[in-house]
Design an enzyme around this catalytic site. Structure first.
Site, short mmCIF file in Angstrom:
data_model
loop_
_atom_site.label_atom_id
_atom_site.label_comp_id
_atom_site.label_asym_id
_atom_site.label_seq_id
_atom_site.Cartn_x
_atom_site.Cartn_y
_atom_site.Cartn_z
N ASP A 1 3.07 -40.83 -65.99
CA ASP A 1 1.86 -41.09 -65.21
C ASP A 1 0.99 -42.17 -65.84
O ASP A 1 0.02 -42.62 -65.23
CB ASP A 1 1.05 -39.80 -64.99
CG ASP A 1 0.70 -39.08 -66.29
OD1 ASP A 1 1.57 -38.99 -67.17
OD2 ASP A 1 -0.44 -38.59 -66.41
N HIS A 2 1.33 -42.61 -67.03
CA HIS A 2 0.62 -43.72 -67.67
C HIS A 2 1.43 -45.01 -67.62
O HIS A 2 0.99 -46.03 -68.16
CB HIS A 2 0.30 -43.37 -69.12
CG HIS A 2 -0.72 -42.29 -69.25
ND1 HIS A 2 -2.01 -42.51 -69.67
CD2 HIS A 2 -0.64 -40.95 -68.99
CE1 HIS A 2 -2.68 -41.36 -69.66
NE2 HIS A 2 -1.87 -40.41 -69.26
#
Length: 237
Positions: free
Chosen positions: A19-20
């Site tokens: 998610d980063h």
């Protein structure tokens, strides 16, 4: 926002959770396009594994890179990458701007970093994903702005014991608002900003029970100007 993607040529990663990272290929592959496209390599700093990831990304998109270079004449430098596996300490300095990486505690996700940015007597620290970290308190001490993650810890949406245990684990590697309040009290930033989770009234209220300093919840594309005073402008307001 009117900022051409081609102007973005440096990326600092806190850790390698998907998610980063999921928009990184888009930034790498799309930014060199057009007259305002990136004409220099995309430079990426991050924890161990960053260099391997970026090299793999170039192999994954080898066909696309070849056609952009040979058929569409995109910038060869703009479609290249320079990547760094970093350790704690100063990782970038240029024209009076200094970026310092510091280790944080994201449970079994190791290493995970936060960053401190110093320039012209002003400073910002970003926690990345972490549970309460004494090392963060040390490196962020006295910054103008501390952008820190927070999680509500709410496990009520779990419908099975397995889901409950999963949510409790996720909570255990993040920071509850009561814990963030303690971090803010120790760091003493001029402005504290919550990021990571949706910022609810409950999250802010739980923090303010024990933290009296200035606190804001982050919005997408929010602008913070740091000077004698700190001005917060929210996009579209």
């Amino acid at each position: 926002m009117g900022v051409p993607l081609g102007r973005i040529n440096k990326v600092f990663l806190t850790h390698l959770h998907s998610d980063h990272l999921v928009d990184l290929p888009d930034l790498f592959l799309t930014a060199p396009s057009g007259p305002t496209g990136r004409k220099v390599p995309l430079e990426v700093w991050g924890p161990a594994g960053t260099r391997d990831m970026m090299e793999s990304m170039q192999r994954t998109f080898a066909f696309d890179l070849h056609t952009r270079l040979e058929q569409e004449r995109w910038s060869k430098e703009g479609l290249s990458v320079v990547s760094h596996d970093i350790s704690q300490g100063v990782v970038f300095e240029n024209n009076g701007l200094k970026v310092t990486a510091f280790l944080v505690d994201h449970g079994p996700v190791k290493p995970a970093f936060g960053y401190r940015i110093d320039r012209a007597g002003r400073s910002v620290a970003l926690s990345g994903d972490t549970r309460p970290s004494d090392n963060l308190v040390k490196y962020a001490q006295g910054v103008d702005v501390l952008i820190h993650e927070a999680a509500s810890g709410d496990v009520s949406r779990a419908t099975t014991q397995e889901q409950r245990e999963q949510l409790e684990f996720v909570t255990s590697i993040h920071t509850l608002p009561e814990q963030a309040a303690d971090v803010f009290n120790r760091v003493k930033p001029r402005l504290a900003v919550y990021a990571h989770a949706p910022v609810s009234d409950d999250l802010l209220a739980r923090t303010k029970r024990t933290y009296a300093g200035r606190l804001e919840g982050a919005d997408d594309m929010m602008t913070i100007e740091i000077g004698q005073t700190i001005e917060v402008r929210r996009f579209g307001r």
